[in-house]
Design an enzyme around this catalytic site. Structure first.
Site, PDB file in Angstrom:
ATOM      1  N   SER A   1       0.958  -1.359  -0.124  1.00 32.66           N
ATOM      2  CA  SER A   1      -0.073   0.427   0.033  1.00 32.66           C
ATOM      3  C   SER A   1       0.492   1.537  -0.356  1.00 32.66           C
ATOM      4  CB  SER A   1      -1.024   0.068   0.960  1.00 32.66           C
ATOM      5  OG  SER A   1      -0.526   0.432   2.750  1.00 32.66           O
TER       6      SER A   1
ATOM      7  N   SER B   1       1.035   3.630   2.104  1.00 40.90           N
ATOM      8  CA  SER B   1       0.555   4.608   3.465  1.00 40.90           C
ATOM      9  C   SER B   1       1.919   5.177   4.086  1.00 40.90           C
ATOM     10  CB  SER B   1       0.392   3.740   4.415  1.00 40.90           C
ATOM     11  OG  SER B   1       0.730   2.960   5.292  1.00 40.90           O
TER      12      SER B   1
ATOM     13  N   LYS C   1       5.179   1.106   9.826  1.00 41.96           N
ATOM     14  CA  LYS C   1       4.574   2.566   9.901  1.00 41.96           C
ATOM     15  C   LYS C   1       5.932   3.121  10.779  1.00 41.96           C
ATOM     16  CE  LYS C   1       0.168   2.261   9.000  1.00 41.96           C
ATOM     17  NZ  LYS C   1      -0.412   2.580   7.577  1.00 41.96           N
TER      18      LYS C   1
ATOM     19  N   SER D   1      -3.496   6.925   5.386  1.00 39.92           N
ATOM     20  CA  SER D   1      -2.831   6.123   6.695  1.00 39.92           C
ATOM     21  C   SER D   1      -3.641   5.948   7.442  1.00 39.92           C
ATOM     22  CB  SER D   1      -1.485   6.856   6.974  1.00 39.92           C
ATOM     23  OG  SER D   1      -0.497   5.432   7.764  1.00 39.92           O
TER      24      SER D   1
END
Length: 258
Positions: free
Chosen positions: A45, A47, A108, A204
């Site tokens: 993804s 994010s 993250k 996100s």
């Protein structure tokens, strides 16, 4: 008279046994390396744009934070906590297990540690009530996992250091100043948890959303992102093999994650 005897032919069963043993040894070594040292992950993804792009493949360093049950395949419930218990540093890009489904890996940036106050006001990040400095780097167009173009602006952000480590300088992407992600409560990170955010700040699902990710237990950490060993921009269907060489992002291969 010739008394020399020919050597007996090798038995097929013996050769097959050696091959099986070699394969088993190789699998055991790969399992040990994956469990205790490095593990490959891919980025599905957007994010973490611009730091990580969709289609990046990277290695994660498993000893960075010690080991928990999530460090090992199938997450065996052999013990709780981390051994040894090594706290991450603010600014680390980390892989960890999703808080609502620990079979799912997330990646993250860690922006808050236990005891930190984290808040976003009008699109700007505050840590312990101090504005995190950032520099405008101009326009940027990102491409997400659905191949949608996202027009925004790049900023260079400087997160305060932690644990004896200096500040962490990295880039973020901003798409808008609107939305709940840009106007949050003051979050106080509890003991034994961390607060994570994506570098694509407006695309996100991270710790700013308590019903999504929320505070992440330290036990959920898998490892620290190290470097990108492959990157592929899948603009064309996989059967169009003649595009494969041009879709490899050669400039990203071998780059360290900061």
């Amino acid at each position: 008279m010739n008394t020399t005897q020919d050597a007996p032919p090798a038995k097929a069963g013996s050769s097959l046994g050696e091959t099986i043993r070699t394969v088993v040894y190789a699998l055991l070594i790969a399992l040990l390396v994956r469990s205790f040292l490095v593990e490959p992950f891919n980025i599905p993804s957007g994010s973490m744009i611009p730091t990580l792009q969709v289609g990046d493949y990277l290695f994660v360093w498993k000893p960075a934070y010690g080991y928990s049950r999530f460090s090992f395949p199938f997450s065996p419930d052999l013990f709780s906590g981390r051994i040894p218990d090594i706290e991450p540093h603010r600014g680390d890009v980390a892989v960890f297990r999703y808080t609502h489904d620990t079979s799912v890996d997330y990646i993250k940036r860690i922006v808050g540690l236990p005891g930190d106050h984290i808040q976003v006001r009008d699109g700007e990040l505050y840590i312990n009530n101090v504005l995190v400095p950032r520099k405008d780097d101009g326009d940027y167009v990102a491409v997400d996992e659905q191949r949608h173009e996202l027009a925004g602006r790049l900023f260079t952000e400087t997160l305060p250091g932690s644990g004896g480590h200096g500040p962490v300088v990295h880039q973020i992407l901003r798409l808008t100043d609107d939305g709940e992600q840009n106007h949050t409560p003051d979050y106080l990170v509890p003991p034994g948890y961390f607060f994570a955010m994506g570098d694509d700040r407006d695309d996100s699902a991270d710790s700013r959303f308590m019903n999504e990710l929320g505070y992440v237990p330290m036990e959920n950490l898998v490892g620290k992102a190290m470097f990108i060993f492959f990157s592929y921009d899948a603009r064309h269907p996989v059967w169009e093999f003649w595009y494969w060489p041009s879709e490899v992002r050669w400039s990203r291969i071998g780059t360290w994650v900061h």
